[in-house]
Design an enzyme around this catalytic site. Sequence first.
Site, PDB file in Angstrom:
ATOM      1  CD  GLU A 135       0.681   0.357  -9.813  1.00  0.00           C
ATOM      2  OE1 GLU A 135       0.906  -0.937 -10.237  1.00  0.00           O
ATOM      3  OE2 GLU A 135      -0.436   0.557  -8.861  1.00  0.00           O
TER       4      GLU A 135
ATOM      5  CG  HIS B 143       1.090  -5.602  -9.294  1.00  0.00           C
ATOM      6  ND1 HIS B 143       2.279  -4.862  -9.681  1.00  0.00           N
ATOM      7  CD2 HIS B 143       0.019  -4.966  -9.234  1.00  0.00           C
ATOM      8  CE1 HIS B 143       1.846  -3.803  -9.620  1.00  0.00           C
ATOM      9  NE2 HIS B 143       0.262  -3.645  -9.353  1.00  0.00           N
ATOM     10  CD  GLU B 144      -3.880  -5.556  -8.979  1.00  0.00           C
ATOM     11  OE1 GLU B 144      -4.340  -4.519  -8.185  1.00  0.00           O
ATOM     12  OE2 GLU B 144      -3.379  -5.120 -10.031  1.00  0.00           O
TER      13      GLU B 144
ATOM     14  CG  HIS C  63      -1.157  -2.650  -5.005  1.00  0.00           C
ATOM     15  ND1 HIS C  63      -0.316  -1.440  -4.994  1.00  0.00           N
ATOM     16  CD2 HIS C  63      -1.667  -2.778  -6.210  1.00  0.00           C
ATOM     17  CE1 HIS C  63      -0.063  -1.099  -6.286  1.00  0.00           C
ATOM     18  NE2 HIS C  63      -0.614  -2.008  -6.923  1.00  0.00           N
TER      19      HIS C  63
END
Length: 300
Positions: free
Chosen positions: A226, A169-170, A173
């Site tokens: 997100e 997920h990070e 980004h």
Amino acid sequence: MRNDPFGGQQQGRARRPGLFGNIRWWVLLAFAGYAAYYWFSNRAVDPYTGERVLIDSSLDASQEKALGLQAYQEILAQERPLDPNAPQSRDIRAIAQRLIAKVDVVETALAQEHGLKPAHFARDFEWEVNVIPSEQANAFCLPGGKMAVYTGLIPVARTMDAMAVVMGHEIAHALLRHGAQRMAQQKLTQIGQMAGAASGMDPQQQQMMMSAMGYGYLLPYARSHETQADEVGLMLAAAACFDPREAVPLWERMGQASGGQAPPEFSSTHPNPGTRIQNLQALMPKAMEYRQKFCESAGG
């Protein structure tokens, strides 16, 4: 003695606004025109999502990497990382390496789904991963591939699969250039603030205008970031041979770790845990397809 304004004694023409009587509206229109020009002239198509996004065309990849490196160095100067040879550091780096190895594969697959060519923006990243001692259950990945995981996340994640979901997920980004998009959004916000000040709005009116912009544009945009990072990160974890099904119990634990203190979704930069879990459950069939298709060459 003043003449009664309704008594008919006052002679002459009624007062009309002068040429610049509505200067406030002209100022607002001028700034709105500039904001619209900035918006339309700085749009690009993201290969991961197929959506048109706002990224300042004057910000190139090297500048973005430099900004990420500067922020990373400042963080590590304040929060000293663990020894790179510590077991936790080695474990986290091993997860990161498997995820990074699948960036090109996942980007290509997602771009093809949207009929686009992959940009391979991350091929110039200089990846670095550190573990920071802290009670925070958190992690981040800055532009250019500078990444950190806080030790407080380890007991919440519990498994390598769940940790891979968070780290994916990070990383997503950074791949999606969300930092650059936020910078462009901040510029639009500054244009709005200048418009309010130059048009003669009082502070209360300016605050109301910025609040409306926040609830109507900035916060929904942040929540969409997100959701995008959840999808791309889940596909990365699956392609790297991790079990994407660990995402649901992970976010249940994350919700418990926050003590139920999350603000209402409409006033938050993040989807609430229930919304996030529903989105992840809907993505699970696709994630399992990615795992079956790409896992065999993940290594480890």
